[in-house]
Design a protein around this motif. Structure first.
Motif, PDB file in Angstrom:
ATOM      1  N   ARG A 163      32.965  23.835  58.702  1.00  0.00           N
ATOM      2  CA  ARG A 163      31.591  24.238  59.043  1.00  0.00           C
ATOM      3  C   ARG A 163      31.034  23.369  60.170  1.00  0.00           C
ATOM      4  N   VAL A 164      31.312  22.075  60.117  1.00  0.00           N
ATOM      5  CA  VAL A 164      30.853  21.169  61.181  1.00  0.00           C
ATOM      6  C   VAL A 164      31.471  21.586  62.514  1.00  0.00           C
ATOM      7  N   LYS A 165      32.757  21.907  62.494  1.00  0.00           N
ATOM      8  CA  LYS A 165      33.440  22.350  63.720  1.00  0.00           C
ATOM      9  C   LYS A 165      32.769  23.617  64.277  1.00  0.00           C
ATOM     10  N   ASN A 166      32.449  24.575  63.390  1.00  0.00           N
ATOM     11  CA  ASN A 166      31.769  25.808  63.817  1.00  0.00           C
ATOM     12  C   ASN A 166      30.376  25.516  64.370  1.00  0.00           C
ATOM     13  N   ILE A 167      29.664  24.620  63.704  1.00  0.00           N
ATOM     14  CA  ILE A 167      28.310  24.256  64.145  1.00  0.00           C
ATOM     15  C   ILE A 167      28.358  23.677  65.549  1.00  0.00           C
ATOM     16  N   LEU A 168      29.268  22.738  65.777  1.00  0.00           N
ATOM     17  CA  LEU A 168      29.374  22.101  67.096  1.00  0.00           C
ATOM     18  C   LEU A 168      29.679  23.139  68.171  1.00  0.00           C
ATOM     19  N   ALA A 169      30.571  24.084  67.852  1.00  0.00           N
ATOM     20  CA  ALA A 169      30.938  25.120  68.825  1.00  0.00           C
ATOM     21  C   ALA A 169      29.761  26.063  69.091  1.00  0.00           C
ATOM     22  N   LYS A 170      29.118  26.530  68.034  1.00  0.00           N
ATOM     23  CA  LYS A 170      28.028  27.511  68.187  1.00  0.00           C
ATOM     24  C   LYS A 170      26.819  26.918  68.897  1.00  0.00           C
ATOM     25  N   LEU A 171      26.538  25.634  68.665  1.00  0.00           N
ATOM     26  CA  LEU A 171      25.376  24.991  69.291  1.00  0.00           C
ATOM     27  C   LEU A 171      25.730  24.298  70.599  1.00  0.00           C
ATOM     28  N   ASP A 172      27.018  24.347  70.966  1.00  0.00           N
ATOM     29  CA  ASP A 172      27.494  23.660  72.168  1.00  0.00           C
ATOM     30  C   ASP A 172      27.076  22.192  72.131  1.00  0.00           C
ATOM     31  N   ALA A 173      27.306  21.577  70.960  1.00  0.00           N
ATOM     32  CA  ALA A 173      26.910  20.186  70.738  1.00  0.00           C
ATOM     33  C   ALA A 173      28.108  19.267  70.885  1.00  0.00           C
ATOM     34  N   SER A 174      27.864  18.063  71.392  1.00  0.00           N
ATOM     35  CA  SER A 174      28.948  17.106  71.618  1.00  0.00           C
ATOM     36  C   SER A 174      29.343  16.359  70.350  1.00  0.00           C
ATOM     37  N   ASP A 175      28.403  16.210  69.413  1.00  0.00           N
ATOM     38  CA  ASP A 175      28.713  15.526  68.159  1.00  0.00           C
ATOM     39  C   ASP A 175      27.682  15.929  67.102  1.00  0.00           C
ATOM     40  N   ARG A 176      27.813  15.358  65.909  1.00  0.00           N
ATOM     41  CA  ARG A 176      26.935  15.716  64.785  1.00  0.00           C
ATOM     42  C   ARG A 176      25.465  15.416  65.082  1.00  0.00           C
ATOM     43  N   THR A 177      25.204  14.249  65.669  1.00  0.00           N
ATOM     44  CA  THR A 177      23.827  13.869  65.982  1.00  0.00           C
ATOM     45  C   THR A 177      23.219  14.839  66.988  1.00  0.00           C
ATOM     46  N   HIS A 178      23.992  15.186  68.004  1.00  0.00           N
ATOM     47  CA  HIS A 178      23.530  16.144  69.009  1.00  0.00           C
ATOM     48  C   HIS A 178      23.241  17.494  68.353  1.00  0.00           C
ATOM     49  N   ALA A 179      24.111  17.917  67.433  1.00  0.00           N
ATOM     50  CA  ALA A 179      23.915  19.190  66.725  1.00  0.00           C
ATOM     51  C   ALA A 179      22.617  19.162  65.921  1.00  0.00           C
ATOM     52  N   ALA A 180      22.361  18.043  65.235  1.00  0.00           N
ATOM     53  CA  ALA A 180      21.126  17.924  64.449  1.00  0.00           C
ATOM     54  C   ALA A 180      19.902  17.991  65.347  1.00  0.00           C
ATOM     55  N   MET A 181      19.963  17.316  66.502  1.00  0.00           N
ATOM     56  CA  MET A 181      18.833  17.351  67.443  1.00  0.00           C
ATOM     57  C   MET A 181      18.581  18.767  67.951  1.00  0.00           C
ATOM     58  N   ILE A 182      19.662  19.481  68.284  1.00  0.00           N
ATOM     59  CA  ILE A 182      19.526  20.871  68.743  1.00  0.00           C
ATOM     60  C   ILE A 182      18.931  21.732  67.628  1.00  0.00           C
ATOM     61  N   GLY A 183      19.434  21.536  66.411  1.00  0.00           N
ATOM     62  CA  GLY A 183      18.942  22.313  65.268  1.00  0.00           C
ATOM     63  C   GLY A 183      17.458  22.135  65.035  1.00  0.00           C
ATOM     64  N   ILE A 184      16.980  20.898  65.177  1.00  0.00           N
ATOM     65  CA  ILE A 184      15.552  20.621  65.001  1.00  0.00           C
ATOM     66  C   ILE A 184      14.747  21.203  66.160  1.00  0.00           C
ATOM     67  N   ARG A 185      15.208  20.984  67.393  1.00  0.00           N
ATOM     68  CA  ARG A 185      14.479  21.479  68.569  1.00  0.00           C
ATOM     69  C   ARG A 185      14.343  22.995  68.548  1.00  0.00           C
ATOM     70  N   ARG A 186      15.406  23.693  68.154  1.00  0.00           N
ATOM     71  CA  ARG A 186      15.375  25.152  68.145  1.00  0.00           C
ATOM     72  C   ARG A 186      14.711  25.725  66.901  1.00  0.00           C
ATOM     73  N   GLY A 187      14.408  24.878  65.923  1.00  0.00           N
ATOM     74  CA  GLY A 187      13.762  25.371  64.700  1.00  0.00           C
ATOM     75  C   GLY A 187      14.745  25.959  63.708  1.00  0.00           C
ATOM     76  N   ILE A 188      16.040  25.710  63.884  1.00  0.00           N
ATOM     77  CA  ILE A 188      17.034  26.192  62.939  1.00  0.00           C
ATOM     78  C   ILE A 188      16.881  25.442  61.622  1.00  0.00           C
ATOM     79  N   ILE A 189      16.590  24.143  61.722  1.00  0.00           N
ATOM     80  CA  ILE A 189      16.279  23.322  60.553  1.00  0.00           C
ATOM     81  C   ILE A 189      14.951  22.628  60.817  1.00  0.00           C
ATOM     82  N   GLU A 190      14.315  22.216  59.740  1.00  0.00           N
ATOM     83  CA  GLU A 190      13.038  21.506  59.850  1.00  0.00           C
ATOM     84  C   GLU A 190      13.189  20.097  59.333  1.00  0.00           C
ATOM     85  N   THR A 191      12.453  19.180  59.928  1.00  0.00           N
ATOM     86  CA  THR A 191      12.459  17.810  59.428  1.00  0.00           C
ATOM     87  C   THR A 191      11.461  17.733  58.280  1.00  0.00           C
ATOM     88  N   GLN A 192      11.753  16.910  57.331  1.00  0.00           N
ATOM     89  CA  GLN A 192      10.866  16.778  56.163  1.00  0.00           C
ATOM     90  C   GLN A 192       9.843  15.692  56.382  1.00  0.00           C
TER      91      GLN A 192
END
Length: 198
Positions: free
Chosen positions: A169-198
């Motif tokens: 799933r992490v591999k798919n996430i990185l590919a779909k978000l065009d992210a360089s690593d997990r931290t980058h993926a999380a930042m993209i997810g928050i910026r795009r509103g895919i996930i929300e910060t608590q």
């Protein structure tokens, strides 16, 4: 053609008191539902990020009871996933708080006349990601747990899946978000509103 002389009744739902001052108001989603029932405003200006109940859930509840409710989202978030969720929940317009001075009145008039309206930034975000391969619900959950600082083993334990499943799933996430690593993926997810910060 003469304009309708009847004043437009507006309710504002925002957790920032200064923003609500001087208008029929609620500070969270639960209050919004209650105030909507009481006042039946023509237009509701709704923030998305609020305590107790967020604006998205409040919109769903209000429109479930009052399908013709005209709700304008006023937010600081322009992520495409957030815009889509709001519009799918029944928002008639999506406007950034930074544009209140220049676009609020025009947006209210458009929505009152039965039209939909997106700020230019929100439209751009939607167009930018329109052809992206969306994350699956399982991938979104993994991304949410990554953003919370969990390692693969912790994520596997929390979701009751194998570490190999998490790694896939992490591999798919990185590919779909065009992210360089997990931290980058999380930042993209928050910026795009895919996930929300608590």
């Amino acid at each position: 053609m003469s304009a309708d002389p009847r004043p437009v009744r507006i309710m504002t739902v925002d957790d920032h008191a200064l923003f609500r001052q001087g208008i029929a108001e609620a500070s969270n989603g639960l209050e919004a539902i209650e105030k909507f029932r009481e006042h039946r405003p023509d237009i509701t200006l709704m923030d998305l990020q609020m305590p107790d109940m967020n604006g998205l859930d409040a919109m769903v509840a209000i429109r479930g009871e009052f399908p013709d409710a005209r709700i304008i989202v006023l937010t600081t978030y322009i992520g495409d996933a957030q815009v889509l969720r709001a519009m799918n929940a029944g928002a008639r317009a999506y406007l950034l708080k930074t544009l209140l001075d220049t676009e609020l009145l025009e947006t209210i008039r458009a929505v009152q006349a039965g039209r939909r309206r997106l700020s230019a930034e929100a439209s751009y975000e939607l167009a930018e990601h329109a052809t992206d391969d969306p994350l699956t619900p399982g991938e979104v959950e993994v991304l949410r747990l990554i953003a919370a600082g969990n390692a693969n083993k912790q994520i596997a334990d929390r979701l009751s899946v194998s570490e190999d499943t998490v790694k896939a799933r992490v591999k798919n996430i990185l590919a779909k978000l065009d992210a360089s690593d997990r931290t980058h993926a999380a930042m993209i997810g928050i910026r795009r509103g895919i996930i929300e910060t608590q």
